[in-house]
Design an enzyme around this catalytic site. Structure first.
Site, short mmCIF file in Angstrom:
data_model
loop_
_atom_site.label_atom_id
_atom_site.label_comp_id
_atom_site.label_asym_id
_atom_site.label_seq_id
_atom_site.Cartn_x
_atom_site.Cartn_y
_atom_site.Cartn_z
CB SER A 168 38.78 155.96 -54.77
OG SER A 168 38.35 154.89 -55.11
N1 SAH Z 1 40.86 152.40 -56.63
C1 SAH Z 1 40.38 152.61 -57.75
C2 SAH Z 1 38.76 152.49 -57.88
C3 SAH Z 1 38.21 152.22 -58.92
S1 SAH Z 1 36.53 151.64 -59.08
C4 SAH Z 1 40.85 154.00 -58.39
O1 SAH Z 1 40.93 154.99 -57.57
O2 SAH Z 1 40.70 154.12 -59.66
C5 SAH Z 1 36.39 150.12 -58.37
C6 SAH Z 1 36.84 149.21 -59.83
O3 SAH Z 1 36.88 147.63 -58.98
C7 SAH Z 1 36.44 149.29 -61.01
O4 SAH Z 1 37.70 149.30 -61.78
C8 SAH Z 1 35.76 147.75 -61.29
O5 SAH Z 1 35.97 147.65 -62.52
C9 SAH Z 1 36.63 147.13 -60.17
N2 SAH Z 1 35.93 145.88 -59.79
C10 SAH Z 1 34.53 145.62 -59.36
N3 SAH Z 1 34.44 144.37 -59.10
C11 SAH Z 1 35.68 143.59 -59.40
C12 SAH Z 1 35.98 142.52 -59.18
N4 SAH Z 1 34.84 141.36 -58.84
N5 SAH Z 1 37.14 141.98 -59.39
C13 SAH Z 1 38.07 143.01 -59.93
N6 SAH Z 1 37.81 144.19 -60.10
C14 SAH Z 1 36.51 144.63 -59.65
#
Ligand code: SAH
Length: 212
Positions: free
Chosen positions: A60
């Site tokens: 993010s």
């Molecule tokens: N805060 C993280 C954002 C990653 S993007 C960062 O800064 O790196 C969002 C993440 O949510 C991804 O890794 C994706 O695989 C995860 N995600 C999406 N749906 C999900 C779910 N139902 N349960 C757990 N993780 C999920």
């Protein structure tokens, strides 16, 4: 340029954008962001933009991480926090330095494993990880006094509302690829009060798990 200097610049930019919680600024100023990226991208770590982490997921944008963390900390003490969507673990690492314990759920196993390694590198031992569909929360560790979701559902999962404790705060992007809004919910006397904060663009919250 040293990464401390580029980090200082990032912090100044966050202040200009309205981030004013000094605890958040301090922690983001001392947490290296480049270790959350693959080497080929690490030189871009201190840009204020979202960056790819593989599996079509993104790290993010720093401003959004700062804003969500600031919202989470805005009311009372945050001791037990649930994060849905560990991804690279950057938001996790920021939270771990500001609250007592972080429970974080990720559906893509290889991303979780890399994030676990990064927590070890940073010496953050108050982070507990689970490979699961975070739309269902992590019930047996709740209730939580803060929940932060870093992928967008079209509607707020009921499980997350239920696992929020009294006085707790839920920060979550809601919507689809046409538009999303960052929502802030507070539980008071068992009732949820909801306000819209700002338009955002997150990857979708998906069902099911990937890997083992
Ligand atoms: N805060 C993280 C954002 C990653 S993007 C960062 O800064 O790196 C969002 C993440 O949510 C991804 O890794 C994706 O695989 C995860 N995600 C999406 N749906 C999900 C779910 N139902 N349960 C757990 N993780 C999920």
């Amino acid at each position: 340029m040293t990464s401390q200097r580029t980090r200082d610049r990032l912090i100044n930019r966050l202040k200009e954008q309205g981030i004013d919680d000094q605890r958040v600024l301090d922690v983001m100023g001392r947490t290296p962001r480049h270790i959350f990226l693959d080497e080929a991208l690490s030189h871009r770590a201190y840009e204020d933009s979202a960056l790819p982490i593989g599996y079509q997921q993104t790290l993010s944008q720093p401003y959004i991480v700062a804003l969500m963390t600031q919202l989470l900390l805005s009311v009372g003490e945050r001791t037990r926090v649930l994060e849905v969507g560990t991804g690279s673990g950057y938001q996790t690492a920021i939270l771990a330095q500001l609250v007592t314990r972080v429970y974080t759920v990720e559906r893509i196993l290889p991303l979780q494993e890399k994030a676990r390694e990064r927590m070890r590198t940073l010496g953050l031992s108050n982070v507990h990880m689970k490979h699961a569909d975070g739309g269902m929360g992590w019930e047996d560790r709740g209730p939580y006094d803060g929940i932060i979701v870093t992928a967008a559902p079209e509607q707020i999962p009921v499980a997350l509302k239920e696992q929020l404790g009294e006085g707790g705060v839920l920060v979550i992007p809601v919507g689809d690829s046409r538009g999303q809004s960052l929502q802030l919910l507070k539980k008071q006397n068992g009732e949820l009060e909801e306000v819209s904060i700002t338009p955002v663009m997150f990857v979708p919250l998906l069902e099911g798990i990937v890997g083992r």
